[in-house]
Design an enzyme around this catalytic site. Structure first.
Site, PDB file in Angstrom:
ATOM      1  N   LYS A  45      -2.215   9.954   7.460  1.00  0.00           N
ATOM      2  CA  LYS A  45      -1.879  10.931   8.512  1.00  0.00           C
ATOM      3  C   LYS A  45      -0.571  11.665   8.174  1.00  0.00           C
ATOM      4  CE  LYS A  45      -2.046   7.582  11.625  1.00  0.00           C
ATOM      5  NZ  LYS A  45      -2.520   6.492  10.755  1.00  0.00           N
ATOM      6  N   THR A  46       0.445  10.894   7.793  1.00  0.00           N
ATOM      7  CA  THR A  46       1.735  11.506   7.451  1.00  0.00           C
ATOM      8  C   THR A  46       1.585  12.397   6.218  1.00  0.00           C
ATOM      9  OG1 THR A  46       2.681   9.418   8.193  1.00  0.00           O
ATOM     10  CG2 THR A  46       4.194  10.960   7.137  1.00  0.00           C
ATOM     11  N   THR A  83      -2.403   5.476  16.050  1.00  0.00           N
ATOM     12  CA  THR A  83      -3.399   4.472  15.679  1.00  0.00           C
ATOM     13  C   THR A  83      -4.232   4.114  16.917  1.00  0.00           C
ATOM     14  OG1 THR A  83      -1.684   2.840  16.107  1.00  0.00           O
ATOM     15  CG2 THR A  83      -2.097   3.382  13.803  1.00  0.00           C
ATOM     16  N   ASP A 111       5.040  10.625  14.900  1.00  0.00           N
ATOM     17  CA  ASP A 111       4.217   9.464  14.608  1.00  0.00           C
ATOM     18  C   ASP A 111       4.150   8.590  15.864  1.00  0.00           C
ATOM     19  OD1 ASP A 111       2.685   7.880  13.044  1.00  0.00           O
ATOM     20  OD2 ASP A 111       4.304   7.052  11.838  1.00  0.00           O
ATOM     21  N   ARG A 153      -2.606   3.030   1.548  1.00  0.00           N
ATOM     22  CA  ARG A 153      -1.273   2.423   1.492  1.00  0.00           C
ATOM     23  C   ARG A 153      -1.363   0.981   0.996  1.00  0.00           C
ATOM     24  NH1 ARG A 153       1.416   2.691   6.574  1.00  0.00           N
ATOM     25  NH2 ARG A 153       2.353   4.672   6.034  1.00  0.00           N
TER      26      ARG A 153
HETATM   27  P1  ADP Z   1      -0.282   7.025   7.682  1.00  0.00           P
HETATM   28  O1  ADP Z   1       0.651   8.124   8.089  1.00  0.00           O
HETATM   29  O2  ADP Z   1      -1.688   7.249   8.156  1.00  0.00           O
HETATM   30  O3  ADP Z   1       0.221   5.650   8.039  1.00  0.00           O
HETATM   31  P2  ADP Z   1       0.478   7.795   4.985  1.00  0.00           P
HETATM   32  O4  ADP Z   1       0.178   9.242   4.959  1.00  0.00           O
HETATM   33  O5  ADP Z   1       1.913   7.414   5.163  1.00  0.00           O
HETATM   34  O6  ADP Z   1      -0.410   7.048   6.081  1.00  0.00           O
HETATM   35  O7  ADP Z   1      -0.125   7.152   3.657  1.00  0.00           O
HETATM   36  C1  ADP Z   1       0.462   6.036   3.012  1.00  0.00           C
HETATM   37  C2  ADP Z   1       0.425   6.211   1.522  1.00  0.00           C
HETATM   38  O8  ADP Z   1      -0.935   6.138   1.098  1.00  0.00           O
HETATM   39  C3  ADP Z   1       0.939   7.574   1.051  1.00  0.00           C
HETATM   40  O9  ADP Z   1       2.273   7.498   0.636  1.00  0.00           O
HETATM   41  C4  ADP Z   1       0.056   7.899  -0.121  1.00  0.00           C
HETATM   42  O10 ADP Z   1       0.628   7.412  -1.309  1.00  0.00           O
HETATM   43  C5  ADP Z   1      -1.208   7.127   0.111  1.00  0.00           C
HETATM   44  N1  ADP Z   1      -2.306   7.976   0.614  1.00  0.00           N
HETATM   45  C6  ADP Z   1      -2.738   8.063   1.895  1.00  0.00           C
HETATM   46  N2  ADP Z   1      -3.806   8.864   1.984  1.00  0.00           N
HETATM   47  C7  ADP Z   1      -4.065   9.295   0.741  1.00  0.00           C
HETATM   48  C8  ADP Z   1      -5.075  10.161   0.176  1.00  0.00           C
HETATM   49  N3  ADP Z   1      -6.040  10.689   0.929  1.00  0.00           N
HETATM   50  N4  ADP Z   1      -5.033  10.397  -1.159  1.00  0.00           N
HETATM   51  C9  ADP Z   1      -4.083   9.843  -1.927  1.00  0.00           C
HETATM   52  N5  ADP Z   1      -3.118   9.009  -1.454  1.00  0.00           N
HETATM   53  C10 ADP Z   1      -3.101   8.732  -0.147  1.00  0.00           C
END
Ligand code: ADP
Length: 338
Positions: free
Chosen positions: A65-66, A159, A110, A218
Site C-alpha cells: 500500500k505504501t 488493514t 497509514d 514484505r
Molecule cells: P504496506 O504499506 O501494505 O504495509 P509496503 O508498501 O510498505 O506495504 O511494502 C513492503 C515492502 O514490500 C516494500 O518495501 C517493497 O520492497 C515490497 N513490496 C510490496 N509490494 C510490492 C510489489 N507489488 N512489488 C515489489 N515489491 C513490493
C-alpha cells in the site's frame, strides 16, 4: 564533530525496506487491476490539471500500500507526506499537517481506521472542499478561523477496512483491495530484491523462499535478508536450497510459511476447543494474543491456506489443519465445515 551512530536492527530493516521499495511501475509486481485503474485516474487528472481523487487502499500489512502511494506521488511529480492515523492526536496536528502541504501534494495516512472521531470530522471539509474551520477560544469569545488549504490528494491505507466509518469511506473516489501475491510474483519480487542486495540465489532456493513468504512481499524480503545472513556465515555467500531450508528451520518457519505462533493458535483451536467453532474473544483469551493480532496477522493467512474456516458460530480448524499438525481428524467434525 561526527557521531558514529550504529543502526539498530529495526533501523537497518527500515533502511533496506526503502532500498527495496519499487522505484517505477515496472518494479511493482502484480496487483495489475489496481495499477491499471490508478494509472487511468492519474492520467485523467493530469489532463484536467487537477489532483486525482482521494484513494483508499486496504489489505494486509506488507502487501504494497505504501509503495503504491510513493509510485503515485512520483507519477504526479509531487511530494508525499507520510503519517498515520494514531499520530494525528490533536486538531492542531491535523491543521499543521494540512497547511504545510503544497498544491498537488500527496498526503499518505497509514492505519487511517485508527484516526480519532473528532479529527475525522475535521478531515471531511479538508478533503471535500480543501478548507478547515478551527474554533479558537471557548464560550461567547470563541471565534472560527477558516483555513484555505492547497488542493491535495489523500491516500489512506488500512488493514481493517470494516472499521472505516461510512462517511469517511464515501469520500474516497477510489477504494482498492490489495490481494495476496502468487508464487510467481513473489519469485520475481525476491529476484529483484536479491539483485539490489547483490545476493546470489539459486532457482530452487527462490522457490522455497517464495512458498514460505505468506503470499506477502514484505515477508519475502525479510526472509531474504535473514537467509542472506545465514549464507554469509554458513555458506559461500550463495543462497542455496540447503541454506534456505536450514535457515527456515532455525527460524522455526515450516514449509508452508507457518511460524510457531500460527501453529500454536491452530493447536489451541484443535486441542482446547475441539476444532471449534470458537469466538474470537475466547480464542484470544486462550492464546494470550490480542484480538487484533489474530485478526490482522494470523487469521488472513491461515484462512487463505484453508486451515481455518469461519462459520456463523466462530472459527473452526479444517481437516487440512489437523493433517498439517499431524493430529487425528474426527469424522463428526465434518459437520462444522462451511
Ligand atoms: P504496506 O504499506 O501494505 O504495509 P509496503 O508498501 O510498505 O506495504 O511494502 C513492503 C515492502 O514490500 C516494500 O518495501 C517493497 O520492497 C515490497 N513490496 C510490496 N509490494 C510490492 C510489489 N507489488 N512489488 C515489489 N515489491 C513490493
Amino acid at each position: 564533530m561526527s557521531v558514529n551512530k550504529k543502526l539498530s536492527i529495526e533501523e537497518a530493516d527500515e533502511k533496506i525496506d526503502s532500498t527495496l521499495r519499487p522505484q517505477a511501475w515496472n518494479d511493482y509486481i502484480g496487483q495489475e487491476k489496481i495499477k491499471k485503474n490508478v494509472k487511468v485516474m492519474i492520467d485523467a487528472a493530469k489532463k484536467r490539471k487537477e489532483p486525482p481523487d482521494h484513494l483508499l487502499f486496504y489489505g494486509n500489512a506488507g502487501l504494497g500500500k505504501t509503495s503504491l502511494a510513493y509510485l503515485i506521488a512520483k507519477e504526479l511529480d509531487s511530494n508525499i507526506k507520510i503519517t498515520s492515523g494514531p499520530a494525528i492526536e490533536r486538531i492542531g496536528d491535523l491543521a499543521a499537517l494540512l497547511t504545510n502541504l503544497s498544491e498537488g501534494d500527496v498526503l499518505f495516512i497509514d492505519e487511517i481506521h485508527r484516526i480519532c472521531k473528532t479529527i475525522e470530522e475535521y478531515l471531511y471539509p479538508a478533503i471535500e472542499d480543501f478548507r478547515m474551520n478551527i474554533i479558537m477560544g471557548k464560550g461567547p469569545m470563541a471565534k472560527t478561523l477558516e483555513l484555505h488549504l492547497p488542493k491535495f490528494t489523500l491516500i489512506g491505507a488500512t488493514t481493517r477496512v470494516g472499521l472505516i466509518s461510512p462517511p469517511l469511506r464515501s469520500r474516497f473516489g477510489g477504494v482498492f483491495q490489495l490481494n495476496f501475491y502468487a508464487q510467481m510474483e513473489l519469485e520475481k519480487i525476491l529476484q529483484r530484491s536479491a539483485d539490489i542486495l547483490k545476493v546470489k540465489i539459486e532457482p530452487d532456493a527462490l522457490d522455497i523462499l517464495a512458498r514460505s513468504s505468506r503470499f506477502t512481499p514484505r515477508i519475502a524480503n525479510n526472509l531474504l535478508k535473514r537467509v542472506r545472513d545465514f549464507a554469509e556465515v554458513e555458506g559461500q555467500g550463495i543462497v542455496t536450497k540447503e541454506i534456505v531450508k536450514s535457515s527456515l528451520g532455525f527460524l522455526e518457519i515450516d514449509e508452508i510459511g507457518l511460524g510457531p505462533s500460527d501453529r500454536r493458535l491452530l493447536e489451541i483451536l484443535i486441542k482446547k476447543f475441539k476444532g471449534g467453532p470458537v469466538g474470537i474473544k475466547s480464542l484470544a483469551a486462550a492464546s494470550a494474543e490480542e484480538e487484533d493480532t489474530i485478526l490482522n496477522l494470523y487469521e488472513p493467512y491461515l484462512m487463505q491456506l484453508g486451515l481455518i474456516g469461519r462459520t456463523t458460530q466462530g472459527r473452526i480448524a479444517t481437516k487440512l489443519a489437523y493433517d498439517h499438525l499431524k493430529i487425528k481428524w474426527q469424522q463428526d467434525q465434518q459437520s462444522y465445515l462451511i
